[in-house]
Design a protein around this motif. Structure first.
Motif, PDB file in Angstrom:
ATOM      1  N   ALA A 288       5.366  -5.972  -9.513  1.00 37.70           N
ATOM      2  CA  ALA A 288       4.170  -5.477 -10.197  1.00 37.70           C
ATOM      3  C   ALA A 288       3.449  -4.426  -9.372  1.00 37.70           C
ATOM      4  CB  ALA A 288       3.228  -6.641 -10.506  1.00 37.70           C
ATOM      5  N   ALA A 289       3.536  -4.521  -8.045  1.00 35.95           N
ATOM      6  CA  ALA A 289       2.837  -3.587  -7.165  1.00 35.95           C
ATOM      7  C   ALA A 289       3.474  -2.209  -7.146  1.00 35.95           C
ATOM      8  CB  ALA A 289       2.797  -4.147  -5.740  1.00 35.95           C
TER       9      ALA A 289
ATOM     10  N   ALA B  34      13.178   2.084  -2.499  1.00 34.65           N
ATOM     11  CA  ALA B  34      12.436   1.997  -3.761  1.00 34.65           C
ATOM     12  C   ALA B  34      13.269   2.405  -4.964  1.00 34.65           C
ATOM     13  CB  ALA B  34      11.188   2.875  -3.685  1.00 34.65           C
ATOM     14  N   ARG B  35      14.371   3.108  -4.739  1.00 33.95           N
ATOM     15  CA  ARG B  35      15.172   3.586  -5.865  1.00 33.95           C
ATOM     16  C   ARG B  35      15.723   2.414  -6.666  1.00 33.95           C
ATOM     17  NH1 ARG B  35      19.473   7.744  -3.496  1.00 33.95           N
ATOM     18  NH2 ARG B  35      19.728   5.973  -2.079  1.00 33.95           N
TER      19      ARG B  35
ATOM     20  N   ASP C 160       3.303   3.633  -6.437  1.00 31.17           N
ATOM     21  CA  ASP C 160       3.641   4.939  -7.026  1.00 31.17           C
ATOM     22  C   ASP C 160       2.397   5.804  -7.167  1.00 31.17           C
ATOM     23  OD1 ASP C 160       5.430   6.813  -8.404  1.00 31.17           O
ATOM     24  OD2 ASP C 160       4.266   6.313 -10.173  1.00 31.17           O
ATOM     25  N   SER C 161       1.319   5.181  -7.624  1.00 26.53           N
ATOM     26  CA  SER C 161       0.047   5.911  -7.776  1.00 26.53           C
ATOM     27  C   SER C 161      -0.476   6.386  -6.429  1.00 26.53           C
ATOM     28  CB  SER C 161      -0.989   5.011  -8.471  1.00 26.53           C
ATOM     29  OG  SER C 161      -2.235   5.637  -8.531  1.00 26.53           O
ATOM     30  N   ALA C 162      -0.406   5.476  -5.420  1.00 26.05           N
ATOM     31  CA  ALA C 162      -0.885   5.837  -4.079  1.00 26.05           C
ATOM     32  C   ALA C 162      -0.047   6.958  -3.488  1.00 26.05           C
ATOM     33  CB  ALA C 162      -0.848   4.613  -3.177  1.00 26.05           C
ATOM     34  N   SER C 163       1.255   6.942  -3.758  1.00 24.84           N
ATOM     35  CA  SER C 163       2.133   7.980  -3.227  1.00 24.84           C
ATOM     36  C   SER C 163       1.777   9.338  -3.808  1.00 24.84           C
ATOM     37  CB  SER C 163       3.591   7.634  -3.542  1.00 24.84           C
ATOM     38  OG  SER C 163       3.945   6.416  -2.945  1.00 24.84           O
TER      39      SER C 163
ATOM     40  N   ARG D  35       0.818  -1.208   0.000  1.00 24.95           N
ATOM     41  CA  ARG D  35       0.000   0.000   0.000  1.00 24.95           C
ATOM     42  C   ARG D  35       0.858   1.267   0.000  1.00 24.95           C
ATOM     43  NH1 ARG D  35      -4.066  -1.809   4.941  1.00 24.95           N
ATOM     44  NH2 ARG D  35      -5.128  -3.537   3.852  1.00 24.95           N
ATOM     45  N   ARG D  36       2.051   1.169   0.542  1.00 25.82           N
ATOM     46  CA  ARG D  36       2.924   2.334   0.646  1.00 25.82           C
ATOM     47  C   ARG D  36       4.373   1.850   0.565  1.00 25.82           C
ATOM     48  NH1 ARG D  36       0.958   0.687   5.441  1.00 25.82           N
ATOM     49  NH2 ARG D  36       2.390   0.480   7.207  1.00 25.82           N
ATOM     50  N   GLU D  37       5.296   2.803   0.437  1.00 26.65           N
ATOM     51  CA  GLU D  37       6.694   2.436   0.262  1.00 26.65           C
ATOM     52  C   GLU D  37       7.239   1.635   1.445  1.00 26.65           C
ATOM     53  OE1 GLU D  37       5.449   5.491  -0.043  1.00 26.65           O
ATOM     54  OE2 GLU D  37       6.396   6.643  -1.648  1.00 26.65           O
TER      55      GLU D  37
END
Length: 455
Positions: free
Chosen positions: A440-441, A397-398, A446-449, A133-135
């Motif tokens: 894949a998530a 995440a980088r 990224d969209s949620a961020s 859901r988040r990073e």
């Protein structure tokens, strides 16, 4: 009488697994579902209760996955998010059913059970996708993978101590360790040394990414990398060793922006030192010391290595049924107490040791096209995420899509000499499903961020 008791024992194991999994389903539907997913990730390499109907891990994945789906419908997240690769998975299942329908009815029961097994891979892929859901969820996932890696190291340490004998926890057959091969090769938790070697390479890439991007647990991480390479040497798997060299250079080239020229030089020195010491210890002080002997003795006739002389025979059988193959999985005579009289003459009784020959033999050209469509779709999906994540503010995440592309590429290359689709390699299939689902998530995270930052 013994056959009846054996069958009853298998059914009892399955009922026990289902009862346990139902309790997990209720727990997963509550607030502990995400914790259970991480527990599944940690235990992926180990299948403690196994029967001809499946494993306890498979049952747990199906039921916990169902709870994830119900929770997603309850929170309406499924309606907001269009999960990737849905129709590509559907195409693979459709080809599976078509190939099974045209195969001898003798094997239909085996195919049905196999469909349930590989279906759990799809479930775990989307369970992994829905988990993130988040990073910060990436951190917990990576740490679960590292804990699992540590357990694999402890598992192989027991195998080293037991040598070629049988070992099980408490003398319980269901908790028996995989037995080492008599040709001086360390098996690891997977029932194919080539798969163990591939796992170690991919897992080491995840670990190095974690060390580079977070800077945490560096001493412990280097020790774990050392043991991973030592186990890789112990497997005696030539392909895995060569893939590890390829992985090193791909990683250094693609991560040069993060570590710089000095980091590249240090990484090469560390790899040489750790690799040399690990090799020395395994070759000189253990019985599992045949890797470099096998490498020096490798012979290749045309494009066929010496250990893959059955490829030409498999190609002949592929031409017998080139369109939809001989059935969606290879069924061997050893799986029957008595070989059926109606056994087809044109069916092989061994694994070809190549994923691509396996796919062509089992599901034909149509199957190869279907798998190719899935692979290309996944690759393009990662390519689309690459630009968005290379400069992420969240350290771990980088470069994640780049890491996913490296891992996927190495997987496709290594599968030229082994096939992960064997029915008894469900543990490794689950590993790949969870791993690929995590990559894949990234699009969803990224969209949620972006949505969070705009509020």
């Amino acid at each position: 009488m013994l056959s009846f008791l054996d069958s009853t024992s298998h059914v009892a194991q399955l009922l026990l697994a289902i009862s346990f999994a139902i309790a997990l389903f209720v727990t997963a539907f509550s607030k502990y579902g995400r914790i259970l997913f991480l527990a599944i990730v940690v235990m992926i390499p180990f299948q403690p209760i196994t029967s001809k109907y499946g494993t306890i891990n498979m049952v747990v994945v199906w039921l916990v996955g169902a709870s994830f789906l119900l929770n997603s419908f309850r929170t309406r997240s499924v309606r907001r998010e269009a999960p990737p690769l849905v129709w590509q998975f559907g195409l693979l299942i459709f080809v599976f059913l078509m190939s099974a329908a045209l195969a001898p009815t003798l094997f239909w029961k085996k195919y049905f059970i196999h469909l349930i097994l590989i279906g759990s891979n799809v479930v775990l892929f989307y369970m992994s996708y829905w988990y993130f859901r988040r990073e910060a969820d990436l951190e917990s996932f990576f740490q679960a993978m590292i804990v699992s890696n540590v357990l694999v190291v402890l598992y192989t340490a027991v195998q080293l101590a037991s040598g070629y004998g049988k070992f099980s926890l408490g003398g319980i057959q269901e908790l028996a360790f995989v037995q080492n091969r008599a040709d001086q090769r360390l098996s690891g938790p997977f029932m194919a040394v080539g798969i163990t070697a591939e796992y170690l390479v991919l897992q080491s890439l995840l670990l190095v990414h974690y060390l580079v991007q977070t800077g945490k647990f560096r001493r412990f991480g280097l020790l774990l990398l050392f043991t991973n390479f030592a186990i890789l040497v112990g497997t005696g798997n030539r392909g895995g060793f060569l893939i590890s060299i390829m992985a090193l250079f791909l990683f250094l080239y693609n991560y040069r922006r993060y570590i710089g020229s000095r980091g590249i030089a240090m990484a090469l020195v560390v790899f040489l030192v750790l690799g040399s010491v690990a090799s020395l210890l395994m070759v000189k002080y253990t019985d599992f010391n045949v890797l470099y002997t096998r490498l020096s003795g490798t012979e290749i006739e045309g494009i066929t290595p010496d250990s893959r002389k059955g490829w030409s025979f498999v190609v002949e059988r592929i031409t017998d049924r080139p369109v939809l193959g001989h059935g969606p999985r290879i069924v061997r005579m050893e799986e029957y107490e008595r070989v059926p009289r109606s056994w087809p003459d044109d069916f092989i009784n061994f694994y070809p040791h190549s994923l691509y020959l396996y796919i062509l033999y089992t599901t034909g050209i149509i199957g190869l096209i279907a798998y190719g469509i899935w692979a290309v779709s996944y690759w393009l999906y990662l390519c689309g995420l690459r630009k968005r994540w290379d400069d992420s503010k969240f350290q771990l995440a980088r470069g994640m899509p780049t890491l996913g592309m490296i891992i996927f590429f190495l997987f496709l290359i290594d599968q030229f000499k082994v096939e992960f689709l064997r029915h008894y390699l469900l543990d490794y299939q689950h590993y790949l499903a969870a791993l690929f689902g995590m990559f894949a998530a990234l699009g969803k995270i990224d969209s949620a961020s972006r949505q969070t930052s705009s509020v």
